[in-house]
Scaffold this motif. Structure first.
Motif, PDB file in Angstrom:
ATOM      1  N   ILE A   1       0.899  -1.293   0.083  1.00  0.00           N
ATOM      2  CA  ILE A   1      -0.138  -0.146  -0.097  1.00  0.00           C
ATOM      3  C   ILE A   1       1.085   1.265   0.029  1.00  0.00           C
ATOM      4  CG2 ILE A   1      -1.526   1.280   1.501  1.00  0.00           C
ATOM      5  CD1 ILE A   1      -2.708  -1.410   2.449  1.00  0.00           C
ATOM      6  N   ARG A   2       1.961   1.236   0.763  1.00  0.00           N
ATOM      7  CA  ARG A   2       2.705   2.510   0.994  1.00  0.00           C
ATOM      8  C   ARG A   2       3.677   2.583  -0.379  1.00  0.00           C
ATOM      9  NH1 ARG A   2       5.799   1.020   5.238  1.00  0.00           N
ATOM     10  NH2 ARG A   2       7.340  -0.042   3.675  1.00  0.00           N
ATOM     11  N   ASP A   3       4.017   1.437  -0.988  1.00  0.00           N
ATOM     12  CA  ASP A   3       4.658   1.398  -2.310  1.00  0.00           C
ATOM     13  C   ASP A   3       3.887   2.153  -3.514  1.00  0.00           C
ATOM     14  OD1 ASP A   3       6.873   0.278  -1.030  1.00  0.00           O
ATOM     15  OD2 ASP A   3       6.754  -1.445  -2.147  1.00  0.00           O
ATOM     16  N   ALA A   4       2.629   1.684  -3.462  1.00  0.00           N
ATOM     17  CA  ALA A   4       1.725   2.253  -4.406  1.00  0.00           C
ATOM     18  C   ALA A   4       1.271   3.800  -4.206  1.00  0.00           C
ATOM     19  CB  ALA A   4       0.224   1.413  -4.174  1.00  0.00           C
ATOM     20  N   GLY A   5       1.199   4.089  -3.075  1.00  0.00           N
ATOM     21  CA  GLY A   5       1.264   5.561  -2.795  1.00  0.00           C
ATOM     22  C   GLY A   5       2.294   6.309  -3.328  1.00  0.00           C
ATOM     23  N   GLN A   6       3.624   5.681  -3.058  1.00  0.00           N
ATOM     24  CA  GLN A   6       4.830   6.384  -3.603  1.00  0.00           C
ATOM     25  C   GLN A   6       4.875   6.465  -5.060  1.00  0.00           C
ATOM     26  OE1 GLN A   6       7.988   4.189  -1.206  1.00  0.00           O
ATOM     27  NE2 GLN A   6       7.473   5.498   0.545  1.00  0.00           N
ATOM     28  N   HIS A   7       4.609   5.434  -5.698  1.00  0.00           N
ATOM     29  CA  HIS A   7       4.605   5.398  -7.297  1.00  0.00           C
ATOM     30  C   HIS A   7       3.530   6.268  -7.774  1.00  0.00           C
ATOM     31  CE1 HIS A   7       7.547   2.104  -7.722  1.00  0.00           C
ATOM     32  NE2 HIS A   7       6.604   1.157  -6.927  1.00  0.00           N
ATOM     33  N   LEU A   8       2.287   6.466  -7.062  1.00  0.00           N
ATOM     34  CA  LEU A   8       1.336   7.370  -7.481  1.00  0.00           C
ATOM     35  C   LEU A   8       1.999   8.773  -7.240  1.00  0.00           C
ATOM     36  CD1 LEU A   8      -1.388   7.646  -8.634  1.00  0.00           C
ATOM     37  CD2 LEU A   8      -2.328   7.680  -6.292  1.00  0.00           C
ATOM     38  N   ASP A   9       2.527   8.994  -6.267  1.00  0.00           N
ATOM     39  CA  ASP A   9       2.978  10.373  -6.166  1.00  0.00           C
ATOM     40  C   ASP A   9       4.166  10.612  -7.233  1.00  0.00           C
ATOM     41  OD1 ASP A   9       1.598  10.926  -3.776  1.00  0.00           O
ATOM     42  OD2 ASP A   9       2.995  10.377  -2.490  1.00  0.00           O
ATOM     43  N   ALA A  10       5.007   9.611  -7.580  1.00  0.00           N
ATOM     44  CA  ALA A  10       5.920   9.891  -8.633  1.00  0.00           C
ATOM     45  C   ALA A  10       5.441  10.160  -9.941  1.00  0.00           C
ATOM     46  CB  ALA A  10       6.988   8.685  -8.628  1.00  0.00           C
TER      47      ALA A  10
ATOM     48  N   HIS B   1       2.680   4.649 -13.007  1.00  0.00           N
ATOM     49  CA  HIS B   1       1.146   4.468 -12.937  1.00  0.00           C
ATOM     50  C   HIS B   1       1.227   2.758 -12.873  1.00  0.00           C
ATOM     51  CE1 HIS B   1      -0.656   8.263 -14.530  1.00  0.00           C
ATOM     52  NE2 HIS B   1      -0.908   8.342 -13.348  1.00  0.00           N
ATOM     53  N   ALA B   2       1.927   2.145 -13.662  1.00  0.00           N
ATOM     54  CA  ALA B   2       2.113   0.608 -13.962  1.00  0.00           C
ATOM     55  C   ALA B   2       2.509   0.131 -12.543  1.00  0.00           C
ATOM     56  CB  ALA B   2       2.906   0.154 -14.979  1.00  0.00           C
ATOM     57  N   ALA B   3       3.364   0.528 -11.981  1.00  0.00           N
ATOM     58  CA  ALA B   3       4.106   0.301 -10.696  1.00  0.00           C
ATOM     59  C   ALA B   3       2.963   0.229  -9.532  1.00  0.00           C
ATOM     60  CB  ALA B   3       5.266   0.896 -10.216  1.00  0.00           C
ATOM     61  N   ALA B   4       2.274   1.618  -9.542  1.00  0.00           N
ATOM     62  CA  ALA B   4       1.378   1.591  -8.551  1.00  0.00           C
ATOM     63  C   ALA B   4       0.164   0.625  -8.689  1.00  0.00           C
ATOM     64  CB  ALA B   4       0.772   2.968  -8.584  1.00  0.00           C
ATOM     65  N   ARG B   5       0.082   0.311  -9.971  1.00  0.00           N
ATOM     66  CA  ARG B   5      -1.264  -0.476 -10.127  1.00  0.00           C
ATOM     67  C   ARG B   5      -0.846  -1.824  -9.654  1.00  0.00           C
ATOM     68  NH1 ARG B   5      -0.839  -0.299 -15.250  1.00  0.00           N
ATOM     69  NH2 ARG B   5      -1.412   1.940 -15.408  1.00  0.00           N
TER      70      ARG B   5
END
Length: 112
Positions: free
Chosen positions: A12-21, A49-53
């Motif tokens: 969840i934390r990683d997804a948020g960081q990727h979304l921020d990026a 986006h792909a990483a967050a997804r």
């Protein structure tokens, strides 16, 4: 079990960081309108986006393995709604990316 929960929270934390990026890359792409840098910046946003997804998919799959959201213990019962909120933010950011890329594609490339 602790390692399993850490993995969910980390996803969840990683997804948020990727979304921020992705938002940062997209903002840079929008500022670079008409520049040769714009398309690579759009590409970087799409990769983020792909990483967050992927991380959201992993978190959702792991949460489903724990059982129905309404049956999760109090510490974990907030996680499904957080994942859903991140998913909505991801969809909104992806729409913004698509709209910006379509706008860029509609611009003339040069002078005759």
């Amino acid at each position: 079990m602790t390692h399993y929960l850490d993995a969910i929270i980390s996803a969840i934390r990683d997804a948020g960081q990727h979304l921020d990026a992705a938002k940062v890359w997209l903002g840079r792409a929008e500022k670079a309108a008409g520049s040769t840098w714009q398309m690579p910046l759009f590409g970087a946003a799409e990769e983020a986006h792909a990483a967050a997804r992927a991380r959201l998919d992993a978190a959702e799959a792991s949460l489903r393995e724990l059982g129905p959201a309404d049956k999760l213990p109090p510490v974990l019962d907030e996680l499904p709604s957080r994942v859903s909120a991140l998913r909505r933010a991801l969809h909104a950011s992806e729409k913004r990316l698509i709209d910006a890329a379509l706008l860029a594609a509609a611009r003339p490339l040069g002078h005759a």
